[in-house]
Scaffold this motif. Structure first.
Motif, short mmCIF file in Angstrom:
data_model
loop_
_atom_site.label_atom_id
_atom_site.label_comp_id
_atom_site.label_asym_id
_atom_site.label_seq_id
_atom_site.Cartn_x
_atom_site.Cartn_y
_atom_site.Cartn_z
N PRO A 16 0.76 -1.13 -0.02
CA PRO A 16 -0.01 0.04 0.12
C PRO A 16 0.88 1.31 -0.03
O PRO A 16 1.83 1.19 0.71
CB PRO A 16 -0.88 -0.11 1.29
CG PRO A 16 -0.24 -1.10 2.08
CD PRO A 16 0.60 -2.19 1.30
N LEU A 17 0.40 2.21 -0.90
CA LEU A 17 1.06 3.67 -0.67
C LEU A 17 0.01 4.75 -0.16
O LEU A 17 -1.27 4.29 -0.41
CB LEU A 17 1.47 3.92 -2.07
CG LEU A 17 2.04 2.77 -2.99
CD1 LEU A 17 2.51 3.36 -4.47
CD2 LEU A 17 3.51 2.65 -2.50
N VAL A 18 0.64 5.58 0.21
CA VAL A 18 -0.29 6.73 0.68
C VAL A 18 0.23 8.14 0.27
O VAL A 18 1.55 8.40 0.18
CB VAL A 18 -0.47 6.96 2.38
CG1 VAL A 18 -1.23 8.04 2.82
CG2 VAL A 18 -0.86 5.70 2.88
N ALA A 19 -0.48 8.72 -0.40
CA ALA A 19 -0.06 10.24 -0.89
C ALA A 19 -0.44 11.47 0.20
O ALA A 19 -1.37 11.33 0.80
CB ALA A 19 -0.86 10.35 -2.26
N ALA A 20 0.27 12.51 -0.11
CA ALA A 20 -0.04 13.69 0.66
C ALA A 20 -0.05 14.82 -0.10
O ALA A 20 0.82 15.16 -1.04
CB ALA A 20 1.06 13.70 1.84
N ILE A 21 -1.02 15.95 -0.01
CA ILE A 21 -0.98 17.28 -0.74
C ILE A 21 -0.49 18.14 0.30
O ILE A 21 -0.89 18.21 1.52
CB ILE A 21 -2.34 17.56 -0.95
CG1 ILE A 21 -3.02 16.69 -2.05
CG2 ILE A 21 -2.32 19.14 -1.56
CD1 ILE A 21 -4.56 16.98 -2.02
N ASP A 22 0.78 18.78 0.22
CA ASP A 22 1.27 19.67 0.82
C ASP A 22 1.36 21.08 0.40
O ASP A 22 2.15 21.29 -0.43
CB ASP A 22 2.76 19.03 1.06
CG ASP A 22 3.38 20.24 2.27
OD1 ASP A 22 2.91 21.28 2.71
OD2 ASP A 22 4.83 20.12 2.40
N LYS A 36 4.66 1.25 4.46
CA LYS A 36 5.36 0.15 5.30
C LYS A 36 6.70 0.48 5.83
O LYS A 36 6.84 0.46 6.97
CB LYS A 36 5.43 -1.13 4.71
CG LYS A 36 4.08 -1.86 4.45
CD LYS A 36 3.75 -2.55 5.62
CE LYS A 36 2.18 -3.27 5.55
NZ LYS A 36 1.06 -2.32 5.96
N THR A 37 7.40 1.40 4.96
CA THR A 37 8.88 1.84 5.24
C THR A 37 8.88 3.27 5.39
O THR A 37 9.92 3.91 5.71
CB THR A 37 9.51 1.29 3.93
OG1 THR A 37 9.27 2.22 2.90
CG2 THR A 37 9.57 0.03 3.74
N ALA A 38 7.81 4.16 5.02
CA ALA A 38 7.77 5.70 5.03
C ALA A 38 8.91 6.21 4.06
O ALA A 38 9.10 7.34 3.94
CB ALA A 38 8.10 6.25 6.50
N GLU A 39 9.21 5.47 2.95
CA GLU A 39 10.10 5.82 2.05
C GLU A 39 9.30 6.80 1.00
O GLU A 39 8.11 6.47 0.49
CB GLU A 39 10.62 4.55 1.31
CG GLU A 39 11.54 5.05 0.13
CD GLU A 39 11.71 3.99 -0.95
OE1 GLU A 39 12.42 4.01 -1.97
OE2 GLU A 39 11.21 2.97 -0.76
N LEU A 40 10.02 7.94 0.60
CA LEU A 40 9.40 8.75 -0.45
C LEU A 40 9.42 8.14 -1.69
O LEU A 40 10.79 8.06 -2.30
CB LEU A 40 9.81 10.18 -0.19
CG LEU A 40 9.40 11.25 -1.32
CD1 LEU A 40 7.78 11.57 -1.29
CD2 LEU A 40 10.22 12.49 -0.99
N SER A 492 8.76 3.25 11.42
CA SER A 492 10.22 3.00 10.96
C SER A 492 11.52 3.90 11.47
O SER A 492 10.94 5.26 11.66
CB SER A 492 10.26 3.14 9.26
OG SER A 492 9.50 4.29 8.88
N GLU A 493 12.31 3.60 11.61
CA GLU A 493 13.45 4.26 12.39
C GLU A 493 13.93 5.47 11.24
O GLU A 493 14.12 5.15 10.00
CB GLU A 493 14.71 3.33 12.68
CG GLU A 493 15.77 4.09 13.67
CD GLU A 493 15.04 4.49 14.90
OE1 GLU A 493 15.53 5.80 15.33
OE2 GLU A 493 14.29 3.59 15.33
N VAL A 494 14.02 6.65 11.67
CA VAL A 494 14.24 7.73 10.58
C VAL A 494 15.83 7.89 10.89
O VAL A 494 16.56 8.12 11.97
CB VAL A 494 13.58 8.99 11.09
CG1 VAL A 494 14.04 10.31 10.22
CG2 VAL A 494 12.23 8.73 11.00
#
Length: 572
Positions: A16-22, A36-40, A492-494
């Motif tokens: 699964p992916l999640v998108a964001a409008i900033d 899952k990994t918070a990778e961009l 996830s560890e940053v």
């Protein structure tokens, strides 16, 4: 070639992916993360035009803001397709936005009734003063027990009051029950979920807490506050938590981004709250500072709102679910940080790019006694002084543009130091390290300077898009989506970079640093009370000379002396 193909085919199995409008003050981004990994995985950015119709006025076009969102979505979807990533894996979209920026639109036509008045706009100075004058004892903190905020040009209710008082279209739409008020998040969510054809008119607790119409204890619009500002409650959006499904995306199917239609918009956080979440500051006492157009330091104070005695704001940090408790923060807001860079570039032409500023400043390593107080929009925390204006002082014949560049960076650090000092006093527990994010953190000289001026380590995550990440986390964790776990053990560890202070606290450098900070505070005092109180108009919208208090006193004094002299002469 084969290895690249293997890599691209393995990228397809991302889950699964999640998108964001900033949607920020100076630009809009659309970003897609791996839940899952918070990778961009991919993103696109578009700059936003600001207009300055009069001195101190800052506006943006609501339709351009919306268009920039569509463009960012479209381009990001194209990039994902090129990376062989399936867009249908995007399970939710979060929204994060510049806060306090105020819009009013017509719910029947869907058209904005005026430009968006940007948070740092100063046109409401006389409106704010009028509101303060009607409080007992002329106290700007009169509403603080409910709102956590002083009465200031900064917040949305004062801007909305100005629109209702000064824009005929807005006043008429309010009277005919066609007006809708919102901050940028509300405008975007309403438009993206169908607009005039069934769009959802909502906001979240973090954005609502910046309007001055919201009670931070009851977590809802407050009838007494609305009465105080004389704003009808029917034009306000419904207040929701920061993490729940608000509505589904509706986008023209002929576009690539049309495949985002039907995806829930399920996260909403004002940008500073989003950065707090993205920096994983879920523990009481954790703090982050975002260096964007302005500078915003938030410290998590847990489930109880803490009122500041030192000029800070009490704000809702987040409420991650309908049934979850609200979490609060103390906030120090600085109006001008990255905007200094833009000013040096666009107004003075000293630099062509922001990276040049770092080189210029590094070439001298000191401001050589030059101090810069960038109070372009008055001073925010801890002073709340709209009458202040920017000054550069301590100039000699030796001063050059490199010294000014260094003084500009130092000003950002000194402003942060003032806020941190106030925060430490309010909480009684000194901060041991500062987590940072935002565009300016790419300036390594600034980060090192900040560590030296604060005398604590400054920690910068390797993935700088923490604001968007926070919105994505809220969206992905929402009930009914649940693709992102917010349990501490699952986060996830940053990876991050640490800037340690390089000044010995006992040595000459520390003395020098304290001396410069004291000098800078002296410069701040010089910047105060520059623009005086409510201007007196001469009838054609221009200000009369009497609006300058010292000049006004001088002229009145002179007239009285002349009358007095005449009177005495007549009685001799």
């Amino acid at each position: 070639m084969n290895s690249r193909m293997a890599a691209s085919s393995s990228r397809v199995m991302l889950g699964p992916l999640v998108a964001a409008i900033d949607q920020g003050t100076s630009s809009t981004r659309f970003l897609v993360f791996n839940a899952k990994t918070a990778e961009l995985l991919s993103h696109h950015q578009v700059e936003i035009n600001q207009s300055f119709p009069k001195e101190g006025w800052v506006e943006e076009d609501p339709k351009e803001i919306l268009q920039s969102v569509y463009e960012c979505m479209e381009r990001t979807c194209e990039k994902l397709t090129q990376l062989n990533i399936d867009i249908s894996n995007i399970k939710a979209i979060g929204v994060t936005n510049q806060r306090e920026t105020t819009l009013v639109w017509d719910k029947e036509t869907g058209e904005p009734l005026y430009n968006a008045i940007v948070w740092l706009d100063l046109r409401t100075q006389s409106t704010a003063e009028r509101l303060i004058n009607k409080t007992p004892g002329r106290n700007k903190n009169h509403l603080k027990h409910k709102t956590g905020l002083p009465i200031s040009t900064y917040f949305s209710a004062v801007k909305l009051r100005w629109l209702m008082d000064n824009v005929d279209e807005v006043a008429e739409a309010v009277l005919t029950h066609r007006a809708m008020f919102g901050t940028v998040d509300s405008w975007l969510i309403w438009c993206l979920t169908g607009g005039k054809s069934g769009g959802v008119h909502c906001t979240d607790v973090t954005n609502a807490s910046r309007t001055m119409l919201f009670n931070i204890h009851t977590l809802d619009w407050d009838p007494e506050l609305c009465k105080y500002f004389d704003i009808p409650m029917e034009i306000l959006p419904k207040v929701r938590s920061s993490s729940e499904i608000y509505g589904l995306m509706k986008i023209c199917s002929s576009l690539k981004s049309g495949s985002l239609s039907g995806i829930p918009i399920s996260g909403c956080l004002g940008d500073q709250s989003a950065a707090l979440v993205g920096q994983m500051c879920f523990q009481e006492g954790q703090a982050k500072n975002t260096y964007g157009t302005g500078c915003f330091l938030l410290r998590n104070t847990g489930a109880k709102p803490v009122m500041s005695d030192h000029g800070l704001l009490t704000t809702v940090a987040y409420k991650l679910g309908r049934d979850k408790p609200a979490c609060y923060a103390l906030e120090g807001s600085v109006a001008i940080a990255g905007a200094v860079v833009r000013w040096l570039k666009d107004n003075l032409g000293i630099i062509q790019t922001s990276t040049e500023l770092e080189k210029l400043a590094a070439s001298v390593g000191t401001s050589y006694g030059c101090y810069f107080v960038p109070a372009f929009s008055g001073l925010y925390a801890p002073y709340w002084e709209p009458s202040a204006r920017g000054i550069i002082c301590g100039l000699t014949q030796f001063t050059n543009k490199s010294h000014l560049a260094f003084a500009a960076l130092e000003a950002v650090c000194f402003q942060t130091r003032e806020i941190l000092d106030a925060m430490n006093q309010d909480s009684g527990i000194p901060l041991t390290q500062l987590q940072v994010d935002g565009g300016m953190t790419s300036n390594r000289l600034l980060m090192q300077l900040q560590a030296d001026i604060l005398c604590i380590p400054v920690v910068k995550p390797s993935m700088p898009e923490t604001t968007a990440l926070g919105a994505a986390m809220a969206a992905g964790a929402a009930e009914g989506v649940s693709v992102w776990s917010l349990r501490p053990e699952d986060l996830s560890e940053v990876t991050s970079e640490k800037f340690e202070p390089q000044i010995n606290p006992e040595g000459q450098g520390a003395y020098e640093s304290e001396f410069r900070y004291a000098r800078w505070k002296k410069a701040v005092q010089r910047a105060m009370n520059w623009e005086t109180t409510e201007p007196i108009s001469n009838g054609n919208g221009e200000t009369s000379i009497f609006s300058s208090v010292p000049l006004g006193f001088y002229i009145l004094g002179s007239m009285l002396m002349l009358i007095g002299a005449k009177y005495i002469a007549g009685h001799k």
